[in-house]
Write an enzyme that holds these catalytic residues in place. Structure first.
Site, PDB file in Angstrom:
ATOM      1  CG  ASP A  16      22.241   2.645 -33.919  1.00  0.00           C
ATOM      2  OD1 ASP A  16      23.173   2.503 -34.718  1.00  0.00           O
ATOM      3  OD2 ASP A  16      21.075   2.896 -34.268  1.00  0.00           O
ATOM      4  CG  ASP A  18      22.159   7.092 -38.493  1.00  0.00           C
ATOM      5  OD1 ASP A  18      21.963   8.061 -39.228  1.00  0.00           O
ATOM      6  OD2 ASP A  18      23.257   6.512 -38.402  1.00  0.00           O
TER       7      ASP A  18
END
Length: 230
Positions: A16, A18
């Protein structure tokens, strides 16, 4: 939780963006507080904004404004937030401490790595370029790359195809429950980035991941344990 030694051989590590690969919260907090200031409101403390960052622009606007999500005002505020963030997408964002070593370790081990994020491509791609990662990643799958976003597994399965790996040969690391759900539904092992943007009410030990990592260096240890397994 499943022991890493029970997992098949890995070829690809997917992150991922953020709150897992990069610490984007300072720039998103800057954009939200700039919007609040424009609207004559007091800025929010960083500690209040950080846990919301992984949930995207809609959640940030909800945090800052008591406006109905379905309203035109909300849509205008969300668009302005995105504009402000786009202008400041790499103002203070950096890889998390230790993450450059993780990426080097993955590459030195002959594995490839990529990014699967719900962030739209018009924000993801310039940020990856600013971090000098765009040409190193085997794939970059944004929130609008596929028709359905996480927690649906489609983005992760698309990343597998781009990386040339089966789902069982990929590891997905994220800091939100939807990341773990998407990874599990795609059929790949998952790790929770507990150093990311978890909120006080999050219970990552109940998400069904294969492990929790409390700092990026733990990813290296996890991979080394997997490599040493018979």
């Amino acid at each position: 939780m499943t022991s890493p030694s029970h997992l098949p051989g890995l070829r690809t590590v997917l992150f991922d963006l953020d709150g897992t690969l990069a610490d984007t919260a300072p720039d998103l907090a800057y954009a939200l507080n700039a919007l609040l200031t424009e609207q004559g409101r007091a800025p929010l403390p960083y500690a209040a904004i950080r846990p919301v960052v992984s949930h995207g622009a809609t959640a940030l606007v909800r945090l800052g404004f008591a406006v109905a999500t379905e309203s035109a005002e909300f849509s205008a505020l969300r668009q302005r937030l995105l504009d402000l963030y786009q202008y400041n997408v790499a103002r203070e964002t950096r890889l998390f401490d230790g993450m450059p070593d993780v990426l080097r370790h993955i590459e030195d081990a002959g594995l490839n790595w990529g990014v699967v994020t719900n962030k739209p491509a018009f924000l993801t791609e310039p940020l990856m370029r600013a971090l000098d990662l765009a040409t190193r990643a085997i794939c970059i799958v944004s929130g609008d790359t596929t028709a359905r976003r996480k927690p649906h597994p489609d983005p992760l399965l698309h990343a597998c195809r781009l990386a040339g790996s089966a789902a069982a040969q990929c590891l997905y690391i994220g800091d939100a429950e939807r990341d773990i759900q998407a990874g599990r539904d795609a059929g790949m092992p998952t790790l929770v980035a507990a150093f990311g943007y978890l909120g006080a009410d999050d219970r990552p030990d109940t998400w069904g991941a294969d492990g929790l990592v409390h700092q990026p260096a733990d990813i290296i240890r996890w991979l080394d344990t997997r490599a040493a397994a018979p």
